[in-house]
Design a protein around this motif. Structure first.
Motif, PDB file in Angstrom:
ATOM      1  N   ASN A  39       0.538  -1.609  12.659  1.00 31.75           N
ATOM      2  CA  ASN A  39       0.966  -2.915  13.201  1.00 31.75           C
ATOM      3  C   ASN A  39       0.148  -4.006  12.512  1.00 31.75           C
TER       4      ASN A  39
ATOM      5  N   ARG B   7      -7.954   9.751  20.680  1.00 27.34           N
ATOM      6  CA  ARG B   7      -7.705  11.186  20.868  1.00 27.34           C
ATOM      7  C   ARG B   7      -8.920  11.910  21.428  1.00 27.34           C
TER       8      ARG B   7
ATOM      9  N   GLU C 290      -5.035  -4.330  11.554  1.00 25.51           N
ATOM     10  CA  GLU C 290      -4.846  -4.116  12.985  1.00 25.51           C
ATOM     11  C   GLU C 290      -6.155  -3.884  13.744  1.00 25.51           C
TER      12      GLU C 290
ATOM     13  N   TRP D   9       2.187   8.268  11.677  1.00 24.96           N
ATOM     14  CA  TRP D   9       1.188   7.193  11.630  1.00 24.96           C
ATOM     15  C   TRP D   9       1.855   5.906  12.119  1.00 24.96           C
TER      16      TRP D   9
ATOM     17  N   LYS E 293      -8.842   4.736   7.220  1.00 20.18           N
ATOM     18  CA  LYS E 293      -8.522   5.413   5.968  1.00 20.18           C
ATOM     19  C   LYS E 293      -7.636   4.509   5.101  1.00 20.18           C
ATOM     20  N   TYR E 294      -6.721   3.805   5.743  1.00 21.85           N
ATOM     21  CA  TYR E 294      -5.789   2.952   5.007  1.00 21.85           C
ATOM     22  C   TYR E 294      -6.061   1.472   5.269  1.00 21.85           C
ATOM     23  N   LYS E 295      -5.896   0.678   4.201  1.00 21.81           N
ATOM     24  CA  LYS E 295      -6.141  -0.766   4.330  1.00 21.81           C
ATOM     25  C   LYS E 295      -5.193  -1.426   5.331  1.00 21.81           C
ATOM     26  N   LEU E 296      -3.965  -0.907   5.406  1.00 23.55           N
ATOM     27  CA  LEU E 296      -2.999  -1.519   6.331  1.00 23.55           C
ATOM     28  C   LEU E 296      -3.500  -1.441   7.777  1.00 23.55           C
ATOM     29  N   SER E 297      -4.235  -0.384   8.096  1.00 23.67           N
ATOM     30  CA  SER E 297      -4.796  -0.261   9.456  1.00 23.67           C
ATOM     31  C   SER E 297      -5.884  -1.303   9.693  1.00 23.67           C
TER      32      SER E 297
ATOM     33  N   TRP F  45      -0.921  -7.309  14.265  1.00 31.57           N
ATOM     34  CA  TRP F  45      -1.457  -7.152  15.622  1.00 31.57           C
ATOM     35  C   TRP F  45      -2.586  -8.136  15.909  1.00 31.57           C
TER      36      TRP F  45
ATOM     37  N   LEU G 100      -4.479   5.932  15.619  1.00 29.14           N
ATOM     38  CA  LEU G 100      -4.551   7.155  16.425  1.00 29.14           C
ATOM     39  C   LEU G 100      -4.495   8.420  15.559  1.00 29.14           C
ATOM     40  N   MET G 101      -3.728   8.374  14.482  1.00 27.07           N
ATOM     41  CA  MET G 101      -3.582   9.552  13.609  1.00 27.07           C
ATOM     42  C   MET G 101      -4.770   9.713  12.665  1.00 27.07           C
ATOM     43  N   ASP G 102      -5.591   8.686  12.591  1.00 36.46           N
ATOM     44  CA  ASP G 102      -6.659   8.661  11.593  1.00 36.46           C
ATOM     45  C   ASP G 102      -7.924   9.321  12.146  1.00 36.46           C
TER      46      ASP G 102
ATOM     47  N   LEU H 109      -6.706   3.615  22.994  1.00 36.92           N
ATOM     48  CA  LEU H 109      -5.909   4.257  21.947  1.00 36.92           C
ATOM     49  C   LEU H 109      -6.816   5.265  21.237  1.00 36.92           C
TER      50      LEU H 109
ATOM     51  N   GLU I 166       0.803  -1.226   0.000  1.00 40.86           N
ATOM     52  CA  GLU I 166       0.000   0.000   0.000  1.00 40.86           C
ATOM     53  C   GLU I 166       0.838   1.280   0.000  1.00 40.86           C
TER      54      GLU I 166
END
Lengths: 220, 215
Positions: free
Chosen positions: A120, B164, B53, A117, B46-50, A123, B92-94, B162, A23
């Motif tokens: 993990n 904000r 998790e 950002w 927002k991102y698939k990588l998240s 996870w 957390l940034m999302d 986790l 990605e």
């Protein structure tokens, strides 16, 4: 987004790298290099192999020295991430953390402090599914340290047969080695442009563990 | 079984058009009205990588409990033919999901059960007219369950936080648990909608399992 991958050279950080690469643009790797004598004895030669892995990947490596204590580790992590931001313009960090809430908390806090950002991708993953995935995705991974795991695993490649064996004993050995039962070294994976060939190695036997120390290796 | 496909009796129908952007969509060739145990899992990432998790661990729990599921993303149009909905958390940034809270207006008319996790908690709170306040929390903290509920027993528990933003005061919601001055668990008044500001998939899996078994 440009990201930095926390890289130890083992199976988890390499799988996290592979997923991140699907990605994002992986701009650099960050490796923490222990400097204590004990670490030198057990990890140093293989930690140095990340330089070779970085060359195999053609991705630049930031290596930070650190002590064994938590403060020193976090300081090195932070210093490395600051370099990753300034030298490579990364906006995110990827780790291969699986279950350690302690580790995840500290990692999240450092990322937050540096406005990065945090990803993990492994996870809470089932450990056996991770092992199966690295086999399915054609990783060549060997055991470089065993503790609490039969010494005949040392130097052995992780294949489906090994995964089945680890699955059978998973009630007392974590199949991902999360409890320090084993450490691994990736010799090849889909992003490697060349694979690593071990030319010379020796085994250091401890009372409760055994370590395969790679003395010489090359890219082929 | 396909790794991203829900188990159970939901059969993919290749003739049915896929919703754009829904990469995990599972469709059924059966009458929608009989999908009584189909769980909708909403990704707020927002991102698939998240999603690896924050969504995948929830999928694993739903699978282990033997339920069929579909996964949709927060920017998609969502139908309400599901028995339960889980709105997952994100990085957390999302904060991108906060720009799409209006996409969740359907919750006002939905009569099934909903569990909002972290970002999902925030979305439910906003849909029901609550104001989030800045409240960054990273790590394991104790919280106190102050009211009987079907998800977790009264008393003190530990959870992984986790986030904000969170709630300090509630409107149209019942406070179920507190972490210091933060309302970390709520229920929407008159609905089976629950919000948890922490990540139950990490240390409190029973919350998700109990939610799946509410009938």
């Amino acid at each position: 987004m440009r990201v930095c991958v926390l890289y130890s050279g083992g199976k988890d950080s390499n799988l996290a790298l592979l997923k991140a690469n699907e990605e994002f643009e992986v701009s650099c790797l960050l490796s923490l290099k222990p400097k204590s004598e004990e670490s030198v004895l057990f990890h140093y030669p293989n930690v140095d192999l990340v330089y070779l892995q970085s060359r195999a990947l053609e991705i630049p490596l930031i290596a930070e020295r650190c002590g064994d204590d938590e403060f020193s580790g976090l300081k090195a992590l932070k210093s490395g991430l600051i370099r990753a931001k300034s030298e490579y313009g990364v906006e995110g960090v990827v780790s291969g953390a699986i279950k350690s809430v302690y580790q995840a908390t500290r990692f999240q806090r450092v990322c937050d402090e540096l406005n990065l950002w945090c990803f993990n991708p492994l996870w809470l993953r089932d450990e056996v599914s991770i092992l199966k995935e690295i086999v399915e995705r054609d990783f060549e991974v060997i055991f470089t340290r065993v503790a609490g795991l039969d010494r005949r695993f040392l130097g052995r490649r992780i294949d489906l047969k090994v995964v089945e064996e680890l699955e059978r004993i998973k009630s007392y050995v974590n199949p991902a080695g999360e409890g320090g039962e084993f450490e691994t070294l990736v010799l090849d994976m889909p992003l490697f442009k060349k694979k690593i060939r071990i030319l010379e190695s020796r085994v250091v036997e401890g009372k409760f563990d055994a370590t395969l120390i790679v003395e010489r290796a090359e890219l082929v | 079984m396909h790794p991203e496909r829900g188990r159970g009796d939901v059969i993919p129908n290749p003739m049915k058009p896929k919703n754009e952007g829904c990469y995990h969509l599972i469709t059924s060739d059966k009458d929608d009205s009989i999908q009584t145990h189909l769980i909708l899992i909403v990704s707020t990432c927002k991102y698939k990588l998240s999603e690896e998790e924050f969504v995948k661990p929830i999928v694993e729990i739903v699978r282990e409990c033997g339920f069929s599921y579909e996964i949709k993303r927060y920017r998609e149009r969502i139908d309400t033919d599901y028995s339960k909905v889980i709105v997952c958390g994100t990085a957390l940034m999302d904060l991108d999901y906060l720009r799409y809270v209006d996409k969740f207006e359907w919750l006002k008319d939905y009569d099934g059960e909903v569990l909002g996790i972290c970002a999902g908690y925030q979305i439910i709170a906003k849909v029901f007219d609550n104001d989030l306040v800045e409240c960054k929390k990273i790590g394991v903290y104790e919280f106190e369950v102050v009211k009987d509920n079907p998800l977790i027993g009264k008393g003190t528990w530990k959870a992984y936080f986790l986030h904000r933003y969170a709630l300090k005061d509630v409107k149209n919601l019942e406070c179920l648990a507190m972490q210091k001055d933060e309302v970390c668990m709520f229920k929407v008044v008159g609905r089976e909608f629950y919000g948890v500001s922490f990540h139950p998939e990490v240390l409190n899996r029973e919350i998700v399992v109990n939610f799946l078994h509410i009938s």
